[in-house]
Design an enzyme around this catalytic site. Structure first.
Site, mmCIF file in Angstrom:
data_model
loop_
_atom_site.group_PDB
_atom_site.id
_atom_site.type_symbol
_atom_site.label_atom_id
_atom_site.label_comp_id
_atom_site.label_asym_id
_atom_site.label_seq_id
_atom_site.Cartn_x
_atom_site.Cartn_y
_atom_site.Cartn_z
ATOM 1 C CG HIS A 63 -1.976 -0.977 1.257
ATOM 2 N ND1 HIS A 63 -3.182 -0.796 0.623
ATOM 3 C CD2 HIS A 63 -2.035 -2.204 1.826
ATOM 4 C CE1 HIS A 63 -3.939 -1.863 0.820
ATOM 5 N NE2 HIS A 63 -3.268 -2.738 1.543
ATOM 6 C CB ALA A 120 -8.813 4.910 2.895
#
Length: 307
Positions: A63, A120
């Site tokens: 990520h 998120a």
């Protein structure tokens, strides 16, 4: 015969869902799946029960840092999805807010050794910063498990998108067709041990599985009329997984079970001479799988019920 959704999904596709190579390989090996739900159930089992801490850390490292654009060398499909998931949070974020987030990201990584992982999608910048600050106070063993759970949330969202993209040629009736319950391929009670202080599987930990024999269940402070009977013993292998602790049976006998770990022998200087975890299996749960892992460090441990 129509091509199923799973038959169109490759190992590379699974790695876009989760950046762990081991996870992607095991998902490909576990295929085919008749539905998204079946794939998610298998993904949870693989993520929490089959891959080790190194695979978790590989997925975390794939990520981009929250609030930061992916590097040009990143997996393009993986990076594209990361940008999309963070787009709402950072569309109107000020430079000063991003700077504060970057400072906390540095503190977090220095403490835990990996980047801050959070699902998120749909979250605001303020929400994620507050979550980062709150989780910074956690012990490393606790934070590792939280990060793994957040990664699973991200993986499930990406799997849903992947199935939606791949299923355009599959009819609604076929995609909702009920599936038969699979027969067991492993004993109904299993475990593994992760040495969180080293970030690696705990090798050679002696494990005992017992069942309570008595007219009533054992209670806190005293056992009551009855005793513990040994079901099986084993030791963890190079992946931290115990060998077979019981026979491969379809229906698990309801009752109270206890799984014990010889942590004193594995970690002589640690706080725990041994760790025992007792749990109950009800009549309605006899067809389920019980994976009872131990996440261990010299002065703390945690466990949870896997599937």
């Amino acid at each position: 015969m129509a091509t199923t959704t799973m038959e169109m999904i490759r190992e590379e596709d699974w790695k876009v869902c989760c950046g762990s190579s081991d996870f992607a390989k095991l998902m490909a090996k576990a295929s085919p799946f008749n539905s998204l739900e079946a794939a998610i159930e298998s993904a949870r089992d693989i993520w929490f029960n089959q891959v080790n801490v190194a695979a978790w850390l590989e997925a975390f490292a794939a990520h981009p840092q929250i609030g930061k654009s992916p590097s040009p060398s990143s997996n393009s499909d993986f990076a594209r999805r990361s940008v999309t998931e963070q787009s709402t949070a950072f569309a109107t974020t000020s430079a000063s807010a991003l700077e504060e987030l970057a400072e906390w990201n540095v503190l977090y990584r220095q403490k835990f050794g990996f980047i801050f992982i959070i699902c998120a999608s749909g979250r605001t910048h303020a929400e994620m910063l507050a979550e980062l600050k709150g989780r910074y106070a956690n012990r490393p063993i606790v934070e590792l498990e939280i990060a793994a759970k957040e990664q699973m949330k991200i993986t499930e969202l990406r799997m849903a998108k992947l199935f939606s993209e791949k299923a355009k040629g599959v009819s609604q009736a076929e995609s909702t067709k009920p599936q038969e319950a699979p027969k067991r391929s492993r004993p109904p009670i299993t475990t593994h041990v992760l040495d969180v202080s080293r970030g690696a599987p705990a090798v050679g930990v002696e494990v005992h599985l017992e069942v309570w024999n008595g007219t009533t269940s054992p209670s806190f402070g005293h056992g009551g009329p009855g005793d513990w009977s040994m079901v099986g013993t084993s030791a963890t292998d190079k992946d931290g997984r115990s060998g077979q602790l019981m026979d491969l049976v379809e229906a698990l006998k309801p009752g109270t079970y206890r799984i014990s770990f010889n942590t004193g022998k594995y970690c002589p200087g640690g706080f725990f001479p041994y760790v025992s975890i007792a749990f109950e299996v009800s009549e309605s749960q006899k067809w389920e799988h019980f994976h009872v892992p131990l996440l261990l460090s010299p002065f703390s441990f945690t466990t949870y019920r896997g599937s």
